[in-house]
Design a protein around this motif. Structure first.
Motif, mmCIF file in Angstrom:
data_model
loop_
_atom_site.group_PDB
_atom_site.id
_atom_site.type_symbol
_atom_site.label_atom_id
_atom_site.label_comp_id
_atom_site.label_asym_id
_atom_site.label_seq_id
_atom_site.Cartn_x
_atom_site.Cartn_y
_atom_site.Cartn_z
ATOM 1 N N HIS A 66 -8.658 0.530 -5.712
ATOM 2 C CA HIS A 66 -9.915 1.006 -5.124
ATOM 3 C C HIS A 66 -11.099 0.628 -6.017
ATOM 4 O O HIS A 66 -12.156 0.197 -5.530
ATOM 5 N N GLN A 126 -11.926 -2.971 -5.620
ATOM 6 C CA GLN A 126 -12.604 -3.221 -4.345
ATOM 7 C C GLN A 126 -14.094 -2.891 -4.432
ATOM 8 O O GLN A 126 -14.918 -3.553 -3.815
ATOM 9 N N ALA A 161 -3.288 3.098 -6.853
ATOM 10 C CA ALA A 161 -4.261 3.114 -5.757
ATOM 11 C C ALA A 161 -5.684 3.205 -6.289
ATOM 12 O O ALA A 161 -6.611 2.562 -5.757
ATOM 13 N N SER A 162 -5.885 3.981 -7.341
ATOM 14 C CA SER A 162 -7.226 4.115 -7.929
ATOM 15 C C SER A 162 -7.691 2.794 -8.535
ATOM 16 O O SER A 162 -8.867 2.418 -8.421
ATOM 17 N N THR A 219 0.817 -1.218 0.000
ATOM 18 C CA THR A 219 0.000 0.000 0.000
ATOM 19 C C THR A 219 0.848 1.264 0.000
ATOM 20 O O THR A 219 0.518 2.240 -0.685
#
Length: 353
Positions: free
Chosen positions: A243, A246, A239-240, A231
């Motif tokens: 995300h 998820q 990170a996008s 992370t």
């Protein structure tokens, strides 16, 4: 296999670098450099043809500028660079500084001693030879050793088919090297490792057959995709992507674990898992405790010589791209198997570093 493994060989020599086909290779050496010294007929041609078929295409050039153009055009390949001593002295220091994808160098020259003064600074990536057969045999054996290493990496992640391809190619290379080295005694250590009922080729075949048996079950079962301690390394784009996955995938499909102790990870692995991580010590520990049957491992690798963009990557972007590729491929497999059904894959774990 040469088109699959990402290698490319450039041979720079003002005498033998003129355009021509491989059958003229032996004549070029005989005319401009050293005699064949009683070698078996066509041994050099056979060895270089084997190398081109099994490892990489070889491009002969006679000019430094032409060699640099090839180096710059093949940035997606691992380049093996062979050169005469005089031209190598001019170009190799520059290439080492500016083109890291050229990862190994071989010098073929009349007198090795004449090139020691400049080449000694590059002994970690450069070897010198004064006989063409010695050079080619060493080149083939070096690649064979590397292919065995790559095959073992695939075995560690239970990819029997990829492992088998590398092991059988290494076997072919070793056999041709022994033939070219006649009448010297054959080098058999690697062939013994590869061949026979307990050899690596048979082991990879067994893994491949086990994979086929389990393919249908695996495609229907949940799979865990594990990214370990990554992370803090993620840039905004990565990170996008994580995300989005998820949100898009069912709950707990992607889990982020910041505490990378093996006990914590193992408690969460109750299905076949794909691990994404950096810590090689942790990798070995997990393999010992969980076994390769239930783990596939994808790593960020600091050693650029080990980066293969298949299981070892040199940055977080490529690693996450692999995660997305695996997810897409799993849905594609399920769609093909269950044309009229909607099957979701759950249980992806991301462990940050």
């Amino acid at each position: 296999m040469s088109s699959e493994n990402g290698y490319y060989c450039i041979w720079l020599d003002s005498h033998i670098g003129a355009p021509g086909e491989c059958p003229s290779f032996q004549d070029k050496f005989q005319q401009s450099l050293k005699p064949m010294n009683g070698l078996p007929p066509n041994s050099i041609n056979n060895l270089i043809l084997c190398f081109e078929q099994e490892v990489a295409p070889i491009k002969f050039v006679s000019d430094i500028d032409d060699a640099l153009v090839l180096v710059q055009n093949e940035i997606d390949k691992k380049i093996i660079f062979i050169s005469s001593g005089s031209l190598g002295k001019q170009i190799i220091p520059f290439i080492i500084k500016t083109h890291p994808h050229v990862y190994t160098f071989y010098i073929f020259c009349a007198q090795v001693s004449n090139n020691l003064s400049w080449a000694i600074d590059y002994t970690n990536c450069l070897q010198m030879f004064d006989h063409e057969t010695d050079l080619l045999i060493r080149l083939v054996r070096d690649i064979s050793k590397e292919f065995i290493h790559l095959g073992l990496s695939y075995l560690a992640v239970y990819d029997g088919e990829s492992a088998r391809k590398y092991f059988t190619t290494a076997q072919t290379l070793e056999t041709h090297a022994n033939n070219a080295n006649s009448p010297m005694p054959p080098f058999t250590d690697r062939l013994k490792m590869l061949q026979g009922p307990n050899g690596l080729i048979q082991e990879s075949q067994n893994v491949k057959e086990d994979q086929r048996t389990n393919e249908t079950i695996a495609s229907l079962d949940n799979i865990q995709y594990v990214l370990i301690n990554l992370t803090t390394a993620m840039n905004p784009t990565v990170a996008s992507i994580v995300h989005f996955l998820q949100i898009f995938l069912p709950p707990r499909t992607i889990l982020t674990i910041k505490n990378s102790s093996s006990d914590n990870i193992i408690r969460l692995i109750n299905k076949p898992a794909c691990l994404f991580l950096r810590n090689s010590v942790l990798t070995q520990l997990l393999i010992q405790r969980v076994g390769t049957n239930n783990l596939s491992i994808y790593m960020i690798e600091d050693n650029t010589n080990l980066v293969d963009r298949i299981t070892h990557f040199n940055n977080i972007d490529d690693l996450i791209n692999k995660l997305v590729e695996l997810i897409v491929e799993k849905y594609r497999q399920q769609a093909a198997t269950h044309l009229h059904s909607t099957v979701f894959i759950t249980g992806i774990i991301v462990i940050g570093y």
